[in-house]
Design an enzyme around this catalytic site. Structure first.
Site, PDB file in Angstrom:
ATOM      1  N   SER A   1      11.855  -7.970   7.929  1.00  0.00           N
ATOM      2  CA  SER A   1      11.490  -6.759   7.179  1.00  0.00           C
ATOM      3  C   SER A   1      12.714  -6.009   6.653  1.00  0.00           C
ATOM      4  CB  SER A   1      10.651  -5.825   8.068  1.00  0.00           C
ATOM      5  OG  SER A   1       9.963  -4.856   7.306  1.00  0.00           O
TER       6      SER A   1
ATOM      7  N   SER B   1       6.868  -0.129   6.136  1.00  0.00           N
ATOM      8  CA  SER B   1       7.196  -1.453   5.585  1.00  0.00           C
ATOM      9  C   SER B   1       5.998  -2.242   5.081  1.00  0.00           C
ATOM     10  CB  SER B   1       7.939  -2.288   6.633  1.00  0.00           C
ATOM     11  OG  SER B   1       9.237  -1.785   6.819  1.00  0.00           O
TER      12      SER B   1
ATOM     13  N   LYS C   1       6.042  -3.541   1.552  1.00  0.00           N
ATOM     14  CA  LYS C   1       6.692  -4.778   1.140  1.00  0.00           C
ATOM     15  C   LYS C   1       5.691  -5.861   0.721  1.00  0.00           C
ATOM     16  CE  LYS C   1      10.649  -3.569   3.929  1.00  0.00           C
ATOM     17  NZ  LYS C   1      11.167  -3.497   5.298  1.00  0.00           N
TER      18      LYS C   1
END
Length: 409
Positions: A158, A91, A94
């Site tokens: 997330s 993640s 991101k």
């Protein structure tokens, strides 16, 4: 005898010679007058060195396993661990997604931005995230979420599904957004990065710690990005209260940025911690990728990252710039008048041990003669992305060009 021959014999050679001399003298006089009244050439300035090195040596102990790097929002990458091969980043991807959203649709602090209505495709993405046990944010068809709320859903809990929703909004399709991510990575010099999706769930989304400092450095320039990653929680319409999965937030001075964790990627954490220097605020950025310890991959990445920050934070401070051995430089004129240059007060720069500080000198338009202590140039000192400019004074009198120099230059 022809008339031409008679005329030629009548001309006195001595008179011709005198005439030529007179014309020559007149020509020289004209040239001299023109040269005397021509503009004086620009004064030049030279530096004594290309850069100045701050005293000491930057020191940091990176974790034995995983790969790491350290930098700041203005200095870029400062140091990194030896192994910087591309690895899955989960993640942490991101960061790039949020950066591109804010580049395409800028927000000012306090603004919510445009409202997006969730579609069946967005709901299908949410359902898919449930099935795959991905991090996610609940959405329903017809639900309205602002850009700000979507960024909060992306960066705090997330939400993988929110990454895809935002990517399609920015670029029109998943494929177009992924292409945009990779083009942006290339433009930022992220040579060991490849994005295969907007969320990082795809194991083909890879990078290294050095590259993640670069994208974090770019993203931290945006005040709204900084604001959101520092939020411990947010309240969203359907999901209710959501919490930041960055467990280190508020500890060790950490105010962001993004965690990531999968079995393949291990624990990943890109952090930011402020350092205040007078009226300026700088952000130390640390990256730890691929930390793997039994049942505590993410926790080990968070702890290793915090140790790096604690070690390097005291090394970032204000330094008094020591001039090179021969001073900062000289100012010279084409007529060979010259003077060493000085500054009237010590120059303070924010930096770290061993940092190279570059500088350059620009001469000013001055009235001659210039007595010692006249502002005759400026000194611009560059440290990372920031610079400061101060006046410089001559130590010797700078005289105007003399009469004969003006004539015979």
């Amino acid at each position: 005898m022809s008339d031409n021959q008679k005329l030629y014999k009548s001309i006195d050679p001595k008179a011709i010679f005198v005439l030529v001399i007179i014309l020559f003298i007149i020509g020289l006089a004209i040239i001299g007058i023109v040269r005397f009244n021509s503009p004086i050439p620009d004064i030049d300035a030279t530096t004594s060195a290309q850069n100045i090195v701050l005293p000491g040596q930057f020191s940091v102990a990176f974790p034995d396993q995983a790969q790491s790097a350290i930098g700041t929002d203005t200095f870029g990458v400062i140091a990194s661990s030896p192994d910087q091969n591309p690895v899955p980043i989960a993640s942490v991807a991101k960061i790039m997604t949020a950066y591109l959203v804010l580049k395409a649709h800028p927000l000012q602090p306090g603004e919510d931005g445009p409202t997006l209505t969730m579609t069946d495709q967005d709901v299908a993405g949410y359902q898919s995230a449930i099935e795959k046990n991905y991090s996610r944010l609940p959405v329903t068809a017809g639900e309205e979420l602002t850009e700000r709320q979507l960024l909060e859903g992306l960066l705090l809990p997330s939400g993988n599904n929110i990454a895809d929703t935002l990517g399609r909004w920015v670029a029109g399709s998943d494929e177009a957004f992924i292409a945009k991510m990779n083009d942006t990575a290339k433009s930022l010099g992220m040579t060991n990065t490849h994005y295969a999706d907007a969320s990082g769930a795809n194991e083909a989304t890879v990078s290294n710690a050095v590259d993640q400092i670069k994208i974090a450095q770019a993203a931290m320039q945006d005040p709204v990005f900084r604001e959101i990653v520092a939020m411990p929680d947010a309240t969203l319409p359907l999901a209710g209260k959501v919490y930041n999965v960055n467990w280190m937030l508020g500890k060790h001075g950490i105010v962001g940025i993004k965690t990531g964790s999968t079995t393949k990627a291990g624990g990943c954490f890109v952090s930011a911690a402020p350092v205040v220097n007078g009226s300026e605020k700088h952000y130390i950025i640390a990256a730890v990728l691929g930390s793997k310890k039994a049942n505590r991959n993410l926790q080990s990445a968070l702890e290793a990252n915090a140790r790096i920050l604690d070690e390097v934070r005291p090394q970032f401070k204000s330094y008094t710039l020591t001039p090179p051995e021969n001073g900062f430089g000289q100012i010279t004129t084409p007529w060979h008048s010259q003077s060493d240059l000085q500054v009237s007060q010590p120059i303070q720069v924010f930096g770290y041990p061993g940092m190279k500080v570059s500088y350059f000198i620009n001469p000013l338009a001055i009235k001659l003669p210039a007595a010692p202590g006249t502002d005759v140039a400026t000194l611009t000192v560059q440290t990372g992305k920031t610079s400061q400019t101060v006046s410089m004074q001559n130590t010797e009198k700078i005289n105007p060009p003399g009469f004969f120099w003006k004539i015979f230059r």
